[in-house]
Design a protein around this motif. Structure first.
Motif, PDB file in Angstrom:
ATOM      1  N   HIS A  37      29.456   0.397  25.923  1.00 35.36           N
ATOM      2  CA  HIS A  37      30.434   0.239  27.000  1.00 35.36           C
ATOM      3  C   HIS A  37      30.860  -1.220  27.137  1.00 35.36           C
ATOM      4  N   ALA A  41      34.745  -2.333  26.578  1.00 31.29           N
ATOM      5  CA  ALA A  41      35.473  -2.987  27.665  1.00 31.29           C
ATOM      6  C   ALA A  41      35.946  -4.388  27.307  1.00 31.29           C
ATOM      7  N   ASN A  46      43.237  -2.323  21.307  1.00 30.52           N
ATOM      8  CA  ASN A  46      43.546  -1.081  22.028  1.00 30.52           C
ATOM      9  C   ASN A  46      43.588   0.128  21.102  1.00 30.52           C
ATOM     10  N   ARG A  49      40.160   1.387  21.066  1.00 36.32           N
ATOM     11  CA  ARG A  49      39.847   2.029  22.350  1.00 36.32           C
ATOM     12  C   ARG A  49      40.452   3.427  22.435  1.00 36.32           C
ATOM     13  N   GLY A  94      30.730  -0.066  31.650  1.00 38.92           N
ATOM     14  CA  GLY A  94      32.025  -0.434  31.102  1.00 38.92           C
ATOM     15  C   GLY A  94      32.996  -0.872  32.172  1.00 38.92           C
ATOM     16  N   SER A  98      34.597  -4.514  32.469  1.00 38.33           N
ATOM     17  CA  SER A  98      36.059  -4.645  32.581  1.00 38.33           C
ATOM     18  C   SER A  98      36.465  -5.533  33.745  1.00 38.33           C
ATOM     19  N   THR A 144      41.625   0.949  29.351  1.00 35.33           N
ATOM     20  CA  THR A 144      40.255   1.234  29.773  1.00 35.33           C
ATOM     21  C   THR A 144      40.175   2.008  31.081  1.00 35.33           C
ATOM     22  N   TYR A 148      37.920   5.357  31.689  1.00 37.76           N
ATOM     23  CA  TYR A 148      36.797   5.433  32.624  1.00 37.76           C
ATOM     24  C   TYR A 148      37.082   6.404  33.766  1.00 37.76           C
TER      25      TYR A 148
END
Length: 155
Positions: A37, A41, A46, A49, A94, A98, A144, A148
Motif C-alpha cells: 500500500h 500510494a 498511474n 496503479r 495506503g 497518500s 488512488t 481506496y
C-alpha cells in the motif's frame, strides 16, 4: 530506496567519504500488504496503479517463488485469496501514505522545501501549500482515492 534513505559523509575536499543506508520509518514485523500500500500510494506511475490486480498477482507469484527458493514451507504461506483479503483489510495504510508521504514525494524541488518550512509556514505560496495543491499530487489522488474508496476505506 531514495535519497532520503541514504546518509552521506564527505571529506573536506567534497569527495564522498562514506554512505550508510537508513530507514527507520514504520519499523515493525507486519504483513507485506503494508509495504504494498505504501508503494502503491507513493511510487508507481498511474498506469501501474490502474493494474493493481496484475501487480498483486505478480507480487504474490514472486513471493512464492522466492520463499520456495529459500526452502520456506509454502504450507505456511497464505493463499492468494487470503493474501488479497489481507491487502484489502490493510488499505488504510495506503490512504495514510497518500495523505502524509505522497504530497512530499510529488512536490517540486524548491528552495523552501525543508521540514522547517513544512512545519512552520502554511500560507499561500508556502512549500506546505504547494505539496497539497500541485498538479502531480492531484493527478495521483485521481487514481488512488477511487481505488481506496472501492475497498471501503473512505466509508
Amino acid at each position: 530506496m531514495w535519497a532520503n534513505n541514504m546518509l552521506f559523509s564527505y571529506h573536506e575536499n567534497g569527495k564522498l567519504k562514506d554512505l550508510k543506508f537508513v530507514d527507520f520509518q514504520l519499523v515493525k514485523y507486519s504483513s507485506p500488504a503494508v509495504d504494498l500500500h505504501y508503494f502503491i500510494a507513493t511510487s508507481p506511475a498511474n498506469e501501474v496503479r490502474d493494474k493493481i490486480d496484475q501487480l498483486l498477482d505478480t507480487y504474490y507469484s514472486q513471493l512464492l517463488s522466492t520463499l520456495a527458493a529459500l526452502k520456506y514451507p509454502l504450507s505456511d504461506v497464505p493463499t492468494m485469496k487470503e493474501f488479497k483479503c489481507d491487502f484489502e483489510a490493510r488499505a488504510f495504510y495506503g490512504v495514510m501514505a497518500s495523505a502524509v508521504v505522497t504530497p512530499l514525494v510529488k512536490a517540486s524541488q524548491r528552495k523552501d522545501a525543508t521540514f522547517d518550512d513544512l512545519a512552520h509556514n502554511e500560507g499561500p505560496g508556502s512549500f506546505r501549500e504547494h505539496c497539497y495543491t500541485n498538479e502531480t499530487y492531484k493527478n495521483v489522488l485521481k487514481h488512488t482515492l477511487p481505488f481506496y474508496d472501492s475497498l471501503g476505506v473512505l466509508d
